[in-house]
Design an enzyme around this catalytic site. Sequence first.
Site, mmCIF file in Angstrom:
data_model
loop_
_atom_site.group_PDB
_atom_site.id
_atom_site.type_symbol
_atom_site.label_atom_id
_atom_site.label_comp_id
_atom_site.label_asym_id
_atom_site.label_seq_id
_atom_site.Cartn_x
_atom_site.Cartn_y
_atom_site.Cartn_z
ATOM 1 C CD GLU A 86 -2.451 -1.395 2.712
ATOM 2 O OE1 GLU A 86 -2.846 -0.348 3.268
ATOM 3 O OE2 GLU A 86 -2.593 -2.521 3.216
ATOM 4 C CD GLU A 110 -8.945 2.581 4.900
ATOM 5 O OE1 GLU A 110 -9.089 1.875 5.912
ATOM 6 O OE2 GLU A 110 -7.986 2.467 4.116
#
Length: 395
Positions: free
Chosen positions: A201, A309
């Site tokens: 990520e 997010e």
Amino acid sequence: MGMVGFTVALMVIGVIISPCVHGNEFSDHKEIEVERLLKRLNKHALISIKSEDGDIIDCVPIHSQLAFDHPLLKNHNIQMRPNIIPESTSTYTKNYTNVTQAWHKSGICPENTVSIRKIKKEDILRSNFIENFGKKMTPGILLYGSSSVHEYAAMNCKKGKYFGTKFAVNIWKPKVQVPNEFSLAQTWLSSGVGTNLNTIEAGFQVLPSLYGDNNLRLFVYWTADNYQKTGCYNTNCPGFVQTSNRITVGGTFKSVSKYDGIQIAVLVMIWKDGDYWWLQINKELVGYWPAKLFSSLGKGATEVLWGGEIVNEKTGGKHTSTDMGSGHFADEGHRKASYFRNIMTVDKTNTLREPQGVYPTITNDNCYNIKEGRNGTSWGFNFFYGGPGLNAKCP
């Protein structure tokens, strides 16, 4: 005072003193553990640079960085450049902004060193448990049973075989309501399921519980066991090998996009070159994840996601007012909403191609949403996303 009275008095004093003694013992033990961890995390620096944002950037000899404390990376041969950089089949231009990190104002690390954000005592003390420092406090991603406090507005690529991704994203400084929440824009490359979930990520986040402030920062993350024992943010544990003396993972970005004003776009590329997953920001090689850290990701990713997010702690029983991206819904479009553009994936021939079979994941479009942009433009495949959280439709 009689013997009985004297004994009772001693017992009372003992009751009063005892908790204090145990408290001091606990405090001393924790202090020792924190100091021990700091010594392990912060490697010897040739020089240290004090940044205007309060960070201290250590210029650590590249061969001395924490990454090589990982048992799988003993006697590791440091890679300074990849063998192959993916090429695009697209004729679209991919403009991006030359961005600087806040510490650059005070200097740059010398050659053959890497710029590492020094971990401070207070950074560790903000962690719930010392042994969990640098890990996600509420782990998981939506597709793999993440906590209900996570909310998303993301695009998913259909399952396949992927060897990287490239995109431009406009960066913002989202407002985060309480310290245990965060807001981020990132890409996920993943493979495996259950406890064998592997992820790589990278992106941009505001995470007060980790950094102690509300600045926007570059971050990387990895896990080889669904966020259990392996992996961490940035260089807070052994694993990610940094090669840059200019770009610091965990470092603050000085310039961000302005609503209805200038847009700061950053180009991000992650790709697999042999036994290494490389990260490049704009044209700077930041570092790599050795494929030996992983099981299934060593053979490539099966899924790729891009998007925003947040964590919603529902403080006071209400939905959080933490921004995702610019804090404005996707429908507002360019210069107002957040975007990912010129999104590409890397195939097995190291060629960049526009993604196929892309579909959205939205947890609650009254709070945050996502909207695919117009195709056939210089933006290639693109989408807008984000939102304000708490509003009339998102109580």
